[in-house]
Write an enzyme that holds these catalytic residues in place. Structure first.
Site, PDB file in Angstrom:
ATOM      1  N   HIS A 246       0.827  -1.219   0.000  1.00 37.00           N
ATOM      2  CA  HIS A 246       0.000   0.000   0.000  1.00 37.00           C
ATOM      3  C   HIS A 246       0.861   1.269   0.000  1.00 37.00           C
ATOM      4  O   HIS A 246       2.005   1.223  -0.389  1.00 37.00           O
ATOM      5  CB  HIS A 246      -1.019  -0.049   1.140  1.00 37.00           C
ATOM      6  CG  HIS A 246      -1.720  -1.375   1.206  1.00 37.00           C
ATOM      7  ND1 HIS A 246      -2.772  -1.686   0.392  1.00 37.00           N
ATOM      8  CD2 HIS A 246      -1.461  -2.494   1.950  1.00 37.00           C
ATOM      9  CE1 HIS A 246      -3.157  -2.944   0.638  1.00 37.00           C
ATOM     10  NE2 HIS A 246      -2.380  -3.444   1.564  1.00 37.00           N
TER      11      HIS A 246
ATOM     12  N   GLU B 290      -2.115   0.274   7.844  1.00 39.30           N
ATOM     13  CA  GLU B 290      -1.251  -0.798   7.337  1.00 39.30           C
ATOM     14  C   GLU B 290      -0.047  -0.233   6.585  1.00 39.30           C
ATOM     15  O   GLU B 290       1.079  -0.704   6.743  1.00 39.30           O
ATOM     16  CB  GLU B 290      -2.060  -1.721   6.421  1.00 39.30           C
ATOM     17  CG  GLU B 290      -1.246  -2.855   5.824  1.00 39.30           C
ATOM     18  CD  GLU B 290      -2.052  -3.736   4.882  1.00 39.30           C
ATOM     19  OE1 GLU B 290      -3.257  -3.466   4.691  1.00 39.30           O
ATOM     20  OE2 GLU B 290      -1.462  -4.684   4.331  1.00 39.30           O
TER      21      GLU B 290
ATOM     22  N   HIS C  44       2.645  -7.119   4.396  1.00 40.53           N
ATOM     23  CA  HIS C  44       1.288  -6.631   4.642  1.00 40.53           C
ATOM     24  C   HIS C  44       0.886  -6.871   6.090  1.00 40.53           C
ATOM     25  O   HIS C  44       1.554  -7.610   6.818  1.00 40.53           O
ATOM     26  CB  HIS C  44       0.290  -7.333   3.712  1.00 40.53           C
ATOM     27  CG  HIS C  44       0.425  -6.892   2.290  1.00 40.53           C
ATOM     28  ND1 HIS C  44      -0.426  -5.990   1.707  1.00 40.53           N
ATOM     29  CD2 HIS C  44       1.350  -7.210   1.336  1.00 40.53           C
ATOM     30  CE1 HIS C  44      -0.040  -5.769   0.461  1.00 40.53           C
ATOM     31  NE2 HIS C  44       1.031  -6.503   0.206  1.00 40.53           N
TER      32      HIS C  44
ATOM     33  N   GLU D  54       1.478 -11.745   5.668  1.00 41.36           N
ATOM     34  CA  GLU D  54       0.446 -10.985   6.384  1.00 41.36           C
ATOM     35  C   GLU D  54       0.801 -11.019   7.873  1.00 41.36           C
ATOM     36  O   GLU D  54       0.664 -12.044   8.540  1.00 41.36           O
ATOM     37  CB  GLU D  54      -0.936 -11.602   6.146  1.00 41.36           C
ATOM     38  CG  GLU D  54      -1.449 -11.450   4.724  1.00 41.36           C
ATOM     39  CD  GLU D  54      -2.063 -10.074   4.436  1.00 41.36           C
ATOM     40  OE1 GLU D  54      -2.022  -9.191   5.313  1.00 41.36           O
ATOM     41  OE2 GLU D  54      -2.576  -9.904   3.309  1.00 41.36           O
TER      42      GLU D  54
HETATM   43 ZN   LIG Z   1      -2.285  -5.298   2.545  1.00 37.09          ZN
END
Ligand SMILES: [Zn+2]
Length: 223
Positions: A9, A23, A77, A144
């Site tokens: 992102h 995030e 992430h 993640e």
């Molecule tokens: Zn993400």
């Protein structure tokens, strides 16, 4: 050896957000710390797909790494949506016998070990059709790191010391995965012992903390 770290992102895309955290901020902070550790300790070149809080398309991220002929692509992430813990992904089109699957297994084992030391859930090794995994020509893994909307996970993500230790765990995991040569030999020392792995140092420090001791982890040169 060139590694591309991909902080997920950025810019107008905050990624997941909850509990006053974004995030995109966590992934960038983590990526920079991992690069700092890697280049300090290992014979390796590390590039980031973004250096600050800006928009970079998935296509551009992939093209950067492909053009540079990177050896490994790691996308960072933070999860959201009501779960808890850590998981990682490789491209769904890869077989269990692929090189990427083998590399991911090593990476996962170190990171899952680190996370479970903090009593976080290991959600396992997964596959998905994500663009950055599909279109990169080198081995690529997407991680993640905990859930931004889970109270326990968020407490850790807000803790600077935890992020430092997580970056060290990534450094160790990447070094093992890619068999990197060390520049300087380091141990991770806690007050009651010295460990060659941040995973075990973190476990001991956590055990001491749970008993009320103010344990810290410090890096010292190995003999
Ligand atoms: Zn993400």
């Amino acid at each position: 050896m060139l590694i591309y770290l991909d902080p997920g992102h950025g810019g107008s895309d905050p990624g997941a957000s909850a509990n006053g955290m974004l995030e995109k901020d966590i992934t960038l902070k983590l990526a920079k710390k991992i690069r700092e550790n890697l280049v300090e300790k290992y014979e390796v070149n590390v590039a980031l797909t973004r250096e600050d809080d800006k928009d970079v398309s998935l296509k551009d991220r992939v093209e950067m790494a492909n053009k540079a002929e990177a050896n490994f692509f790691l996308s960072l992430h933070v999860n959201a949506g009501g779960g808890e813990g850590y998981e990682d992904y490789i491209y769904s089109g890869l077989s269990a016998l692929s090189k990427t699957a083998a590399l991911r297994e090593i990476l996962h084992s170190v990171l899952a070990n680190f996370y479970t030391g903090y009593r976080c859930v290991d959600r396992g090794m997964k596959k998905a059709g994500y663009y950055v995994l599909k279109e990169t020509i080198m081995s690529a893994v997407l991680c993640e790191n905990l859930f931004i909307d889970n109270a326990y996970d968020t407490k850790l993500l807000k803790d600077e010391v935890f992020i430092e230790n997580l970056a060290r765990a990534y450094t160790e995991a990447i070094a093992m995965t890619l068999n990197l040569d060390k520049k300087v030999k380091l141990l991770y020392a806690v007050q009651v012992g010295a460990y060659s792995s941040i995973v075990y140092a973190s476990r001991m420090a956590n055990e001491l903390k749970s008993k009320g001791y103010d344990a810290i982890i410090k890096e010292i040169p190995a003999q």
